[in-house]
Scaffold this motif. Structure first.
Motif, PDB file in Angstrom:
ATOM      1  N   MET A   1       2.744   3.311   9.251  1.00 39.15           N
ATOM      2  CA  MET A   1       3.733   3.589   7.740  1.00 39.15           C
ATOM      3  C   MET A   1       2.647   4.737   6.829  1.00 39.15           C
ATOM      4  O   MET A   1       3.636   5.194   6.335  1.00 39.15           O
ATOM      5  CB  MET A   1       3.438   2.025   7.092  1.00 39.15           C
ATOM      6  CG  MET A   1       4.342   1.022   7.911  1.00 39.15           C
ATOM      7  SD  MET A   1       5.694   1.655   6.851  1.00 39.15           S
ATOM      8  CE  MET A   1       6.105   1.871   5.529  1.00 39.15           C
ATOM      9  N   ARG A   2       2.083   5.076   7.965  1.00 43.72           N
ATOM     10  CA  ARG A   2       1.401   6.066   7.575  1.00 43.72           C
ATOM     11  C   ARG A   2       1.838   7.524   7.501  1.00 43.72           C
ATOM     12  O   ARG A   2       2.744   7.536   7.932  1.00 43.72           O
ATOM     13  CB  ARG A   2      -0.402   6.511   8.013  1.00 43.72           C
ATOM     14  CG  ARG A   2      -1.290   6.002   7.583  1.00 43.72           C
ATOM     15  CD  ARG A   2      -2.529   6.629   7.546  1.00 43.72           C
ATOM     16  NE  ARG A   2      -3.565   5.869   7.413  1.00 43.72           N
ATOM     17  CZ  ARG A   2      -5.099   5.418   7.496  1.00 43.72           C
ATOM     18  NH1 ARG A   2      -5.601   7.052   7.652  1.00 43.72           N
ATOM     19  NH2 ARG A   2      -5.611   4.811   7.343  1.00 43.72           N
ATOM     20  N   LYS A   3       1.794   8.594   6.411  1.00 41.35           N
ATOM     21  CA  LYS A   3       3.151   9.720   6.431  1.00 41.35           C
ATOM     22  C   LYS A   3       3.029  10.680   7.921  1.00 41.35           C
ATOM     23  O   LYS A   3       4.078  11.239   8.212  1.00 41.35           O
ATOM     24  CB  LYS A   3       2.543  10.404   5.306  1.00 41.35           C
ATOM     25  CG  LYS A   3       3.563   9.438   3.794  1.00 41.35           C
ATOM     26  CD  LYS A   3       4.576   9.760   3.606  1.00 41.35           C
ATOM     27  CE  LYS A   3       5.113   8.808   3.391  1.00 41.35           C
ATOM     28  NZ  LYS A   3       6.735   8.324   2.597  1.00 41.35           N
TER      29      LYS A   3
ATOM     30  N   CYS B   1       1.323  -0.810   0.289  1.00 42.80           N
ATOM     31  CA  CYS B   1       0.173  -0.055  -0.231  1.00 42.80           C
ATOM     32  C   CYS B   1       0.911   1.294  -0.059  1.00 42.80           C
ATOM     33  O   CYS B   1       1.739   1.681   0.827  1.00 42.80           O
ATOM     34  CB  CYS B   1      -0.490  -0.118   1.335  1.00 42.80           C
ATOM     35  SG  CYS B   1      -1.995   1.273   1.557  1.00 42.80           S
ATOM     36  N   ILE B   2       0.421   2.397  -0.255  1.00 43.10           N
ATOM     37  CA  ILE B   2       0.942   3.339  -0.600  1.00 43.10           C
ATOM     38  C   ILE B   2       0.236   4.586  -0.088  1.00 43.10           C
ATOM     39  O   ILE B   2      -0.569   4.599  -0.341  1.00 43.10           O
ATOM     40  CB  ILE B   2       1.254   4.051  -2.251  1.00 43.10           C
ATOM     41  CG1 ILE B   2       2.234   2.660  -2.465  1.00 43.10           C
ATOM     42  CG2 ILE B   2       2.460   4.796  -2.259  1.00 43.10           C
ATOM     43  CD1 ILE B   2       2.467   3.081  -4.181  1.00 43.10           C
ATOM     44  N   ASP B   3       1.251   5.295   0.641  1.00 38.54           N
ATOM     45  CA  ASP B   3      -0.089   7.006   1.601  1.00 38.54           C
ATOM     46  C   ASP B   3       0.366   7.657   0.586  1.00 38.54           C
ATOM     47  O   ASP B   3       1.820   8.427   1.077  1.00 38.54           O
ATOM     48  CB  ASP B   3       0.492   6.686   2.927  1.00 38.54           C
ATOM     49  CG  ASP B   3      -0.422   7.295   3.590  1.00 38.54           C
ATOM     50  OD1 ASP B   3      -1.159   8.259   3.245  1.00 38.54           O
ATOM     51  OD2 ASP B   3       0.092   7.973   4.863  1.00 38.54           O
ATOM     52  N   TRP B   4      -0.138   8.246   0.196  1.00 40.09           N
ATOM     53  CA  TRP B   4      -0.410   9.576  -1.135  1.00 40.09           C
ATOM     54  C   TRP B   4      -0.629  10.639   0.239  1.00 40.09           C
ATOM     55  O   TRP B   4      -1.267  11.659  -0.604  1.00 40.09           O
ATOM     56  CB  TRP B   4      -1.153   9.633  -2.026  1.00 40.09           C
ATOM     57  CG  TRP B   4      -0.566   8.402  -3.288  1.00 40.09           C
ATOM     58  CD1 TRP B   4      -1.038   7.299  -3.749  1.00 40.09           C
ATOM     59  CD2 TRP B   4       0.356   9.147  -4.192  1.00 40.09           C
ATOM     60  NE1 TRP B   4      -0.320   6.311  -4.064  1.00 40.09           N
ATOM     61  CE2 TRP B   4       1.231   7.047  -4.822  1.00 40.09           C
ATOM     62  CE3 TRP B   4       2.033   9.620  -4.085  1.00 40.09           C
ATOM     63  CZ2 TRP B   4       1.870   6.327  -5.601  1.00 40.09           C
ATOM     64  CZ3 TRP B   4       2.933   9.452  -5.146  1.00 40.09           C
ATOM     65  CH2 TRP B   4       3.002   8.122  -5.151  1.00 40.09           C
ATOM     66  N   LYS B   5      -1.064  11.289   1.247  1.00 38.22           N
ATOM     67  CA  LYS B   5      -0.756  11.602   1.703  1.00 38.22           C
ATOM     68  C   LYS B   5      -3.163  11.716   1.657  1.00 38.22           C
ATOM     69  O   LYS B   5      -3.575  12.621   2.402  1.00 38.22           O
ATOM     70  CB  LYS B   5      -0.337  12.985   1.301  1.00 38.22           C
ATOM     71  CG  LYS B   5       0.120  12.675   2.739  1.00 38.22           C
ATOM     72  CD  LYS B   5       2.051  13.559   2.469  1.00 38.22           C
ATOM     73  CE  LYS B   5       2.757  13.537   2.892  1.00 38.22           C
ATOM     74  NZ  LYS B   5       4.406  14.183   2.214  1.00 38.22           N
TER      75      LYS B   5
END
Lengths: 375, 358, 152
Positions: free
Chosen positions: C139-141, C58-62
């Motif tokens: 792992m969230r920004k 997963c990727i956190d893009w904000k």
């Protein structure tokens, strides 16, 4: 993770016994924790609990630049640290579109294969130790010591090498490198039949491993198992053959597969892989070209916006490095697809219905490295 | 032939001369107790050192080499460490049984020693059912192990103890049947009779094929009965951490440890007595020059030499073989060793009746 | 098969998907609601079923979360990257643990590190984080841990 009360609650009512194997247990080779439900000695259920050595390397890498983050990966699968570094360098180089000098290419492959040999030697010793033969461990370490000495000469360290950097390798080879590797190869080839005599041919060892820990081909694919564990189930998954990196496409070596699907097949695949690694090193050791060991790179690396995925074959399976770049000097998101994590998830399928002794044998044959699972 | 018989006889007659028979008997009992405890201490020190040196020899390393010349005081240092350690009893264990278990194991090992003939006339109790006494008493040792496993309140210990119980009970059968082969050939259960019957050659040479088969099976069963690799299911350190003695520490652990080596010595001494002639020197046929030369070596040297040779073989097993799984272990006994030894007993009976042995 | 051919084949089946060929492999973005159906179709896709899920993350893009599935077909070695955008405040997606067994562990990892809720997951417990960890997803920004995190 379980709370203690939960474990106690479940035991006793149905006649099953729940035992904890780990986090500190001789069979787990590290801080891995299994909660095993037993009916007598037969395993009914196995649940892995991980995270005891989780350092969140992925999060750490988000604040390290592209030169720095490579070093954290040596601490993931510490038995294949060269190969981990290689994977990271490949991903960065893919983004920078760097050409690697031929000398560096060859050095990288040589180091990878030596690492694989060292890792498999340790696996051989520790698997025999799991099954109860204590002596092979020392015999394996005799030869492994020679490899770590070679690494120490060139890289300065023996375990977490940090030798590969984006663009090549950090330093040139030690002048004695070729000669020492040849001495090692000669001795190892003499001793490899001894390994077979001591363990492979032993009737007790064969009885303990044959038909134990079956992982069918379908399950192996579905669980995303890779490396020797998958190849022993008949899945062709050697990244060196299928998606060649470095100079692997120019080398002569075989991908070892077996259709046995059991612990014995995994043992045989790894033993044969050692022979293939020797063969690869023999092809390369006299053909190291002269030239630079590192490509010219900028002091600060910036990857263009995009996603980069590189995959390599470590001693345990397929390691994927997935970098998402926003164009800055640090990765926006990085994901390590570690082989151990997927291989661990297939453990329950392999050991269900077996005895505790089988569990230990399977653990040995899958060759889990705990920091690689936890990252 | 030089023998310890004269010493024991003179001590006995001197004591009877000085004191009344009862007092003399009591003094002799004290002397024997001291000697047995001394032997056990000696065995513990020597066998642990020997195990370490044998294992290091097999494992291409040096082994203990720091404490004293060649590291011979290593085990003494270890013993000291174990003695000064806290005798720890965990919470929630059955305290009485937990503390009793190591002593059961140890006492059984000591009692078994009674009918052994260490040399000619150097024997505690030459009872007419000597070998039967040994097999009967030595099987009590498993009670100590089961007690330890059960009272520890630990699942590993329990599993180890259960394995050990199943294993010792099974392998006792083979061991008993192989011992019967020799009893059959000798025609007596008395240890001194068995040894004297080997004056013209050891049973392993005289007894034809049945004795050889019995010897091989006996060594396998003895290894299993003492819970040593490749049959160390009760401990199985990679599976059950330490098996039945997981919760023990300090001197209580040391007693288990010592009892294991004492048991190794005992089974090897039985093997040496039955198959290799005990203290009887290597003889071939009746009086000839070879027998005379062999007679110059004292009986006690022969006895310990043979026992230690068998101990070395058992150690050799331990450092070479992987461990069996529990079901394979029981299969080996019930499906292979037991039928073979039953058949072997029959064969031995035929040979003994027809007098085909030498 | 190159990316172009693969795209044509896949586009015929998945009409709602958006394709992107710029990366190393063919990227396919599908709406979260369609994901389970898409996954089942991919797993049984004609003569080259995508049976090997080799990476799930997963990727956190904000502003949003993006689930990334790297899928490969063992038979033909074709690879496709499926992306699913999720609402950051209430991320929910169907679990694919029944389709690819390896997703079981990977989804548990993503769940605790990113806070994505996988619907119909067989066993969605904490895998890596210690007992009693609630709410915050490391792992969230925007995750902050003043004690254990060292800012570089």
């Amino acid at each position: 993770m379980y709370r203690q009360s939960e474990i106690l609650d479940r035991s006793g009512h149905d006649g099953y016994m729940v035992i904890n194997v780990g986090p500190q247990h001789p069979a787990t080779h590290g801080v891995l924790h299994f909660v095993i439900t037993l009916n007598g000695e037969t395993i009914i259920k196995l649940e892995p609990h991980i995270g005891y050595i989780h350092r969140s390397i992925e999060k750490m890498c988000e604040s390290l630049n592209y030169r720095q983050f490579v070093y954290t990966t040596s601490r993931m699968d510490y038995l294949s640290s060269h190969i981990n570094n290689h994977a990271c360098c490949l991903a960065v180089e893919k983004g920078l579109e760097l050409e690697i000098p031929p000398r560096a290419q060859i050095i990288r492959i040589l180091m990878d294969e030596l690492t694989r040999l060292a890792s498999h030697q340790l696996w051989w010793g520790s698997m025999a130790m799991d099954i109860g033969a204590l002596t092979p461990f020392f015999h394996a370490f005799r030869e492994r010591e020679m490899i770590t000495d070679i690494f120490e000469d060139t890289c300065g360290t023996r375990l977490t090498m940090n030798y590969m950097v984006p663009g090549g390798v950090m330093a040139d080879l030690h002048p004695d490198f070729q000669q020492k590797v040849k001495v090692f190869l000669k001795q190892f080839q003499e001793k490899l039949p001894e390994y077979d005599e001591l363990v492979t041919g032993n009737i007790i060892f064969q009885n303990r491993t044959k038909g134990v820990g079956i992982l069918s081909k379908e399950d192996a694919i579905s669980y995303g198992v890779s490396g020797p564990t998958a190849r022993a189930s008949g899945v062709s998954c050697d990244v060196r053959k299928l998606y060649p990196y470095g100079v692997y496409d120019k080398l002569d070596f075989k991908e070892i597969t077996d259709t046995g699907c059991d612990t014995w097949a995994r043992y045989i695949v790894r033993m044969e892989e050692m022979r293939q690694s020797i063969h690869i090193i023999e092809q390369l050791i006299d053909n190291i070209p002269d030239g630079d060991f590192q490509a010219k790179t900028k002091a600060v690396l910036k990857l263009p916006k995009g996603e980069y995925y590189s995959r390599v074959e470590t001693a345990r399976g397929e390691l994927g490095v997935y970098i998402v770049s926003e164009g800055g000097t640090t990765p926006y998101r990085i994901k390590f697809r570690s082989p151990g994590f997927s291989n661990l998830s297939a453990m329950e399928t392999m050991v269900k219905g077996g005895k505790i002794g089988d569990f230990v044998a399977v653990m040995g044959s899958v060759d889990l490295v705990i920091p690689d699972i936890d990252r | 032939m030089w023998s310890l018989e004269n010493i024991t006889k003179s001590v006995d007659s001197w004591l009877n001369l000085q004191f009344s028979p009862t007092i003399a008997f009591l003094i002799e009992a004290v002397i024997i107790m001291v000697l047995v405890i001394g032997l056990f201490a000696f065995l513990g020190l020597v066998l642990v050192y020997m195990e370490r040196k044998v294992s290091s020899f097999m494992q291409i390393r040096l082994g203990p080499n720091r404490v004293g010349p060649m590291g011979i005081f290593q085990t003494a240092a270890d013993t000291l460490k174990l003695i000064v350690k806290e005798g720890f009893t965990p919470n929630n264990v059955d305290k009485f049984l937990f503390n009793l278990a190591p002593f059961i194991v140890m006492v059984v090992a000591m009692v078994v020693l009674a009918p052994f003939a260490f040399s000619k006339g150097f024997q505690i109790w030459d009872v007419n059912v000597g070998i039967f006494f040994i097999t009967a008493v030595s099987s009590l040792g498993v009670i100590g192990i089961l007690t330890a496993g059960w009272s520890s309140n630990n699942k590993y210990s329990l599993l180890g103890a259960m394995r050990s119980g199943a294993q010792i009970v099974s392998y006792e059968l083979s061991a008993g049947l192989t011992i019967l082969v020799i009893v059959m050939l000798t025609g007596s259960l008395r240890i001194s009779d068995i040894i004297n019957a080997q004056a013209d050659g050891w049973w392993i040479f005289k007894g034809h094929i049945p004795a050889i088969i019995a010897f091989v099976i006996y060594i396998i069963a003895a290894t299993a009965e003492t819970n040593r690799a490749p049959f160390d299911m009760a401990e199985a350190e990679s599976e059950l951490t330490a098996g039945f003695h997981t919760e023990y520490s300090g001197m209580k652990f040391a007693l288990f440890f010592l009892a294991e080596y004492a048991n190794v010595f005992i089974v090897c001494a039985i093997g040496a007595t039955l198959f290799l002639g005990g203290w009887m020197p290597l003889h071939f046929g009746e009086n000839n020059w070879f027998n005379t030369i062999m007679d110059y070596i004292p009986g006690i040297v022969w006895f310990f030499g043979k026992a230690f040779f068998l101990i070395f073989v058992i150690m050799w097993f331990r450092w070479t073989f992987p461990r069996l799984r529990i079901d394979q272990l029981l299969n080996l006994e019930w499906k292979y060793l037991l039928p073979i030894s039953l058949f072997n007993l029959l064969l031995a009976t035929v040979i003994a009746i027809t007098g085909w042995h030498f | 098969m190159n990316k172009e051919e693969l795209k044509i084949k896949l586009a015929a089946t998945f009409t709602t998907a958006a394709f992107d060929e710029s990366g190393q492999w063919l990227n396919m973005t599908v709406p979260a609601a369609d994901w389970l159906q898409v996954a089942q179709l991919l797993r049984n896709f004609g003569d080259f079923p995508f049976d090997y899920l080799f990476c799930l993350t997963c990727i956190d893009w904000k502003t949003k979360l993006t689930m990334v599935y790297h899928l490969s077909a063992i038979s033909t070695r074709d690879t496709v990257v499926v992306k699913v955008d999720l609402d950051r405040n209430n991320p929910e997606i169907e679990s694919v643990a029944q389709i690819w067994k390896t997703a079981n562990f990977h989804e548990r990892e993503v769940c605790e590190l990113f806070g994505v809720n996988f619907l119909n997951h067989p066993d969605l417990r904490l895998l890596i984080l210690p007992d009693g960890w609630e709410g915050r997803n490391p792992m969230r920004k925007d995750f902050e841990d003043p004690v254990n995190m060292i800012k570089l």
